[in-house]
Design an enzyme around this catalytic site. Structure first.
Site, PDB file in Angstrom:
ATOM      1  N   ARG A 124      29.241  32.496  26.430  1.00 55.83           N
ATOM      2  CA  ARG A 124      30.110  33.776  26.075  1.00 55.83           C
ATOM      3  C   ARG A 124      30.260  35.017  27.025  1.00 55.83           C
ATOM      4  O   ARG A 124      30.693  35.823  26.673  1.00 55.83           O
ATOM      5  CB  ARG A 124      29.780  34.375  24.687  1.00 55.83           C
ATOM      6  N   LYS A 146      41.262  38.451  36.751  1.00 55.35           N
ATOM      7  CA  LYS A 146      42.106  37.173  36.345  1.00 55.35           C
ATOM      8  C   LYS A 146      41.251  35.950  36.719  1.00 55.35           C
ATOM      9  O   LYS A 146      41.196  35.870  37.917  1.00 55.35           O
ATOM     10  CB  LYS A 146      43.381  37.068  36.601  1.00 55.35           C
ATOM     11  N   GLU A 188      50.253  37.700  50.623  1.00 54.55           N
ATOM     12  CA  GLU A 188      49.923  38.534  49.636  1.00 54.55           C
ATOM     13  C   GLU A 188      49.729  39.989  50.058  1.00 54.55           C
ATOM     14  O   GLU A 188      49.957  41.048  49.144  1.00 54.55           O
ATOM     15  CB  GLU A 188      48.666  38.066  48.883  1.00 54.55           C
ATOM     16  N   LYS A 229      45.764  47.313  44.210  1.00 59.20           N
ATOM     17  CA  LYS A 229      45.840  46.423  43.297  1.00 59.20           C
ATOM     18  C   LYS A 229      44.700  47.159  42.245  1.00 59.20           C
ATOM     19  O   LYS A 229      45.049  47.213  41.056  1.00 59.20           O
ATOM     20  CB  LYS A 229      45.166  45.078  43.917  1.00 59.20           C
ATOM     21  N   GLU A 239      47.705  43.079  31.694  1.00 61.46           N
ATOM     22  CA  GLU A 239      48.925  42.947  32.166  1.00 61.46           C
ATOM     23  C   GLU A 239      49.902  43.031  30.875  1.00 61.46           C
ATOM     24  O   GLU A 239      50.774  42.156  30.569  1.00 61.46           O
ATOM     25  CB  GLU A 239      49.168  41.478  32.727  1.00 61.46           C
ATOM     26  N   ARG A 243      51.079  45.741  35.626  1.00 61.98           N
ATOM     27  CA  ARG A 243      50.434  44.705  36.223  1.00 61.98           C
ATOM     28  C   ARG A 243      51.379  43.643  36.548  1.00 61.98           C
ATOM     29  O   ARG A 243      51.140  42.870  37.772  1.00 61.98           O
ATOM     30  CB  ARG A 243      49.191  44.211  35.615  1.00 61.98           C
ATOM     31  N   ASN A 247      53.039  40.220  40.606  1.00 63.93           N
ATOM     32  CA  ASN A 247      53.358  38.950  40.462  1.00 63.93           C
ATOM     33  C   ASN A 247      54.969  38.920  41.177  1.00 63.93           C
ATOM     34  O   ASN A 247      55.688  37.618  41.048  1.00 63.93           O
ATOM     35  CB  ASN A 247      53.700  38.101  39.062  1.00 63.93           C
ATOM     36  N   HIS A 250      56.111  35.612  42.690  1.00 62.86           N
ATOM     37  CA  HIS A 250      55.403  34.455  41.947  1.00 62.86           C
ATOM     38  C   HIS A 250      55.900  33.516  40.817  1.00 62.86           C
ATOM     39  O   HIS A 250      55.517  32.484  40.939  1.00 62.86           O
ATOM     40  CB  HIS A 250      53.981  35.157  41.316  1.00 62.86           C
ATOM     41  N   HIS A 254      55.282  29.986  42.366  1.00 63.13           N
ATOM     42  CA  HIS A 254      54.490  29.004  41.297  1.00 63.13           C
ATOM     43  C   HIS A 254      55.253  27.792  41.034  1.00 63.13           C
ATOM     44  O   HIS A 254      54.858  26.677  41.008  1.00 63.13           O
ATOM     45  CB  HIS A 254      54.098  29.738  40.186  1.00 63.13           C
ATOM     46  N   HIS A 268      49.678  28.531  48.773  1.00 58.55           N
ATOM     47  CA  HIS A 268      50.147  29.660  47.503  1.00 58.55           C
ATOM     48  C   HIS A 268      50.698  30.919  48.211  1.00 58.55           C
ATOM     49  O   HIS A 268      51.870  31.229  47.807  1.00 58.55           O
ATOM     50  CB  HIS A 268      48.922  30.026  46.725  1.00 58.55           C
TER      51      HIS A 268
END
Length: 369
Positions: A124, A146, A188, A229, A239, A243, A247, A250, A254, A268
């Site tokens: 956990r 993330k 990026e 960032k 997000e 935030r 993206n 993206h 993606h 990417h």
């Protein structure tokens, strides 16, 4: 030799430092020892990175009395899968890694995302340290918490927010990257200027082509990207609003990565570069920004020898309707509506779902031409 710089990510009890400079892997033991609890750690890496950097990291840890075993997984996006996640978690359990021990992610974004997710779900939640070894992971995926893996139905659809305890961004290791991998990571870096800092983008238009050979400029680019960032993550950790601006590019990128099977056809950061150009093309078509803005974006990526159009991707691709369907699997979809990060100009991005499908189809078709 550049001076090591620190960007602090202020998240209360989950705060941590991002250390940026040269030679940090060789001093990783001294950086990590305060976190190491019983002085035990487990390193998750990939086979390519292990051959280049693992012995130095283990030696640096051993010099501080930190025992660290390592598991090297296959390199590549396909490693962000259920099977490899299961392998990593079972290996960590076999190593008897406890909650006060450390998981160390040594690698690019794939390893960082996978190792972070493994640390998030093991017992956990186990602490982990990011040692990103690509430009892309240093400026983006190693910062912000993330973590996750891909689904056959889309990228990063399975994961958790789990902040690292420390990030060590050693810019020296970027010299071992293949030129294409370095340029892909640059996608990026440019994104930060495009989404919120026109002056940074203007600097990149001059400095970008020299970054691979100029440690001081490279460190400045990494530090500025991380600081941008960190500021956004501090204001919107999970997000809920701002935030999402990270993206930019993206939603398109993606979908294109999925369409190419997460293969070497499209890395990417290359997908992000094409996606950023498409986002500005769509913005201009909708009358949100000038026609000059997308031309400037495309010209900069061309100067960096990066793709900026769908036509730049080798091989066959699904048709536009299939690409739009892939966009529908994006994490930013809300109430079944596609959400895009668009721009009113360079450095002026915003989130919207008010995009007409006809405009979207027209931009995709033009990018294929």
């Amino acid at each position: 030799m550049t001076t090591t710089e620190t960007v602090h990510v202020d998240l209360g009890a989950r705060s941590y430092d991002v250390r940026i400079g040269q030679g940090l892997i060789d001093h990783a033991g001294a950086e990590i020892v305060a976190l190491a609890g019983k002085r035990r750690a487990a390193i998750l890496t990939d086979e390519t990175v292990a051959a280049l950097h693992l012995p130095r990291l283990q030696a640096a840890l051993a010099a501080q009395g930190i025992e660290a075993q390592a598991l090297a997984l296959p390199a590549g996006e396909a490693t962000k899968s259920w099977d490899r996640l299961g392998q990593a978690v079972e290996w960590l359990i076999a190593q008897k890694i406890e909650r006060k021990d450390l998981v160390i992610a040594l690698g690019g974004g794939v390893i960082g995302d996978l190792a972070g997710f493994a640390a998030a779900i093991l017992r956990r939640g186990v602490r982990f340290v990011q040692i990103p070894t690509t430009l892309l992971s240093q400026v983006d995926s190693s910062v912000g918490g993330k973590t996750g893996i891909n689904s056959p139905q889309g990228k990063n659809l399975i994961g958790a927010f789990h902040q690292p305890a420390l990030v060590l961004a050693d810019i020296d290791v970027l010299g071992t990257l293949q030129p294409r991998d370095f340029r892909a990571g640059y996608g990026e870096v440019a994104k930060y200027g495009l989404l919120g800092d026109e002056r940074f983008f203007e600097w990149l238009e001059t400095a970008g082509p020299t970054l691979a050979h100029d440690p001081q400029a490279l460190q400045r680019a990494v530090r500025h990207s991380v600081a941008m960032k960190a500021g956004i993550v501090q204001r919107d950790e999970t997000e809920q609003g701002e935030r999402a601006l990270l993206n930019l590019g993206h939603t398109f990128g993606h979908a294109l990565e999925s369409a190419t099977g997460y293969s070497a056809r499209l890395l990417h950061g290359e997908g992000v570069a094409i996606g950023c150009t498409l986002a500005f093309e769509l913005s201009a078509r909708m009358g949100l920004c000038s026609q000059e803005a997308p031309s400037r974006v495309a010209a900069h990526f061309a100067a960096m020898q990066m793709p900026s159009r769908i036509a730049d991707i080798p091989g066959d691709l699904p048709d536009d309707e299939a690409l739009i369907a892939l966009m529908g699997q994006d994490k930013k979809v809300q109430d079944g509506k596609l959400r895009f990060i668009l721009a009113r100009g360079i450095g002026q991005s915003f989130v919207t779902d008010a995009v007409a499908l006809d405009d979207l189809r027209a931009v995709l078709a033009a990018s294929r031409a």
